[in-house]
Write an enzyme that holds these catalytic residues in place. Structure first.
Site, mmCIF file in Angstrom:
data_model
loop_
_atom_site.group_PDB
_atom_site.id
_atom_site.type_symbol
_atom_site.label_atom_id
_atom_site.label_comp_id
_atom_site.label_asym_id
_atom_site.label_seq_id
_atom_site.Cartn_x
_atom_site.Cartn_y
_atom_site.Cartn_z
ATOM 1 N N SER A 136 0.832 -1.200 0.000
ATOM 2 C CA SER A 136 0.000 0.000 0.000
ATOM 3 C C SER A 136 0.867 1.250 0.000
ATOM 4 O O SER A 136 2.028 1.224 0.445
ATOM 5 C CB SER A 136 -0.888 0.013 1.252
ATOM 6 O OG SER A 136 -1.522 1.257 1.435
ATOM 7 N N TYR A 150 -1.178 -0.912 10.442
ATOM 8 C CA TYR A 150 -1.356 -1.286 9.038
ATOM 9 C C TYR A 150 -0.148 -0.860 8.208
ATOM 10 O O TYR A 150 0.403 -1.641 7.423
ATOM 11 C CB TYR A 150 -2.626 -0.614 8.514
ATOM 12 C CG TYR A 150 -2.983 -0.952 7.085
ATOM 13 C CD1 TYR A 150 -3.715 -2.093 6.785
ATOM 14 C CD2 TYR A 150 -2.628 -0.112 6.030
ATOM 15 C CE1 TYR A 150 -4.067 -2.402 5.487
ATOM 16 C CE2 TYR A 150 -2.971 -0.399 4.730
ATOM 17 C CZ TYR A 150 -3.692 -1.544 4.461
ATOM 18 O OH TYR A 150 -4.029 -1.850 3.169
ATOM 19 N N ILE A 183 -7.746 2.829 -4.389
ATOM 20 C CA ILE A 183 -8.495 1.899 -5.224
ATOM 21 C C ILE A 183 -9.972 2.124 -4.961
ATOM 22 O O ILE A 183 -10.419 2.071 -3.807
ATOM 23 C CB ILE A 183 -8.126 0.430 -4.929
ATOM 24 C CG1 ILE A 183 -6.616 0.222 -5.040
ATOM 25 C CG2 ILE A 183 -8.864 -0.504 -5.886
ATOM 26 C CD1 ILE A 183 -6.167 -1.189 -4.655
#
Length: 243
Positions: A136, A150, A183
């Site tokens: 990411s 994350y 996205i």
């Protein structure tokens, strides 16, 4: 050299929705036997499997025993796409910081390691294989409190992939990372108001997000390229520019 994948087995973790679903459809379109891994959401995963003529397999990839059983059931895996993740917006109020960290790392990093480890063992024996790890943009940018675990997991995935690339290279096995930006999945569209989405896209030099299908097409091209390994490929419309 770009290779044809008809008849090869592709295991897509987190394949029941969003980018995972698009990846399943793309590899199936190339003639692959597609394994749709999921942890939750059996109906959604089965619907994807039915649509692509594949097989849905439930597995908590943070559990080593469960991953071993999945690979035993699937048989030889030619292509692994580590796409599964714990959504950073799904933390419940009662979860402590430590419990949340363990949950995120368990799937986003440990799960990628376990699936890569078991896949690589068989690939080395057959002297061919492709590992692709979905990272990411958050691997690069300073994280806020919600995204900290994350971002840390995704950044560590880059080192994991390079290690797999080093271990697999003598056997014709490649390992690469694809790090997408925004996205436009159904989840993102439902989470962000139109105004919030416009603000997000305004910060992207190309002025838009990517569709799941566009990212899946690019992922497939990475996997088809047999002379590419140990690399991190960014697909984010210019949101992160680096040499």
């Amino acid at each position: 050299m770009r290779e044809e994948f008809k008849g090869k087995t592709a295991l897509i973790t987190g394949g029941s929705r969003g980018l995972g679903e698009a990846l399943c459809r793309r590899f199936a379109a190339a003639g692959c036997r597609v394994i749709v891994n999921y942890a939750h959401g059996k109906e959604a995963a089965q619907a994807v499997a039915d649509a692509v003529g594949g097989e849905a397999i439930q597995c908590d990839i943070s559990c080593e025993e469960a991953v071993q059983k999945m690979f035993d059931r699937v048989g030889p895996v030619d292509i692994l796409v580590n796409n599964a993740r714990v959504d950073p917006y799904k933390r419940t109020p009662e979860m402590s910081d430590g419990a949340w960290w363990d949950a995120v790392m368990g799937v986003n990093l440990k799960g990628a390691y376990l699936c890569g480890k078991f896949a690589l063992e068989g690939m080395k024996q057959r002297r061919w294989g492709r590992l692709l790890h979905i990272s990411s943009l958050w691997a690069y940018q300073p994280a806020n409190e919600r995204m900290l675990s994350y971002a840390a997991a995704k950044s560590a995935m880059h080192a994991l992939s390079r290690g797999f690339a080093n271990l697999g290279a003598p056997y014709g096995v490649t390992s690469n990372v694809l790090a997408p930006g925004l996205i436009l999945t159904d989840m993102v569209s439902s989470r962000l108001t139109p105004e919030m989405l416009q603000k997000e896209m305004a910060g992207i030099p190309l002025g838009r997000g990517s569709s799941p299908a566009e990212v899946a097409d690019f992922a497939f091209d990475i996997v088809r390229t047999g002379f590419l390994t140990g690399e991190i490929i960014n697909l984010n419309g210019g949101a992160f520019m680096a040499p």
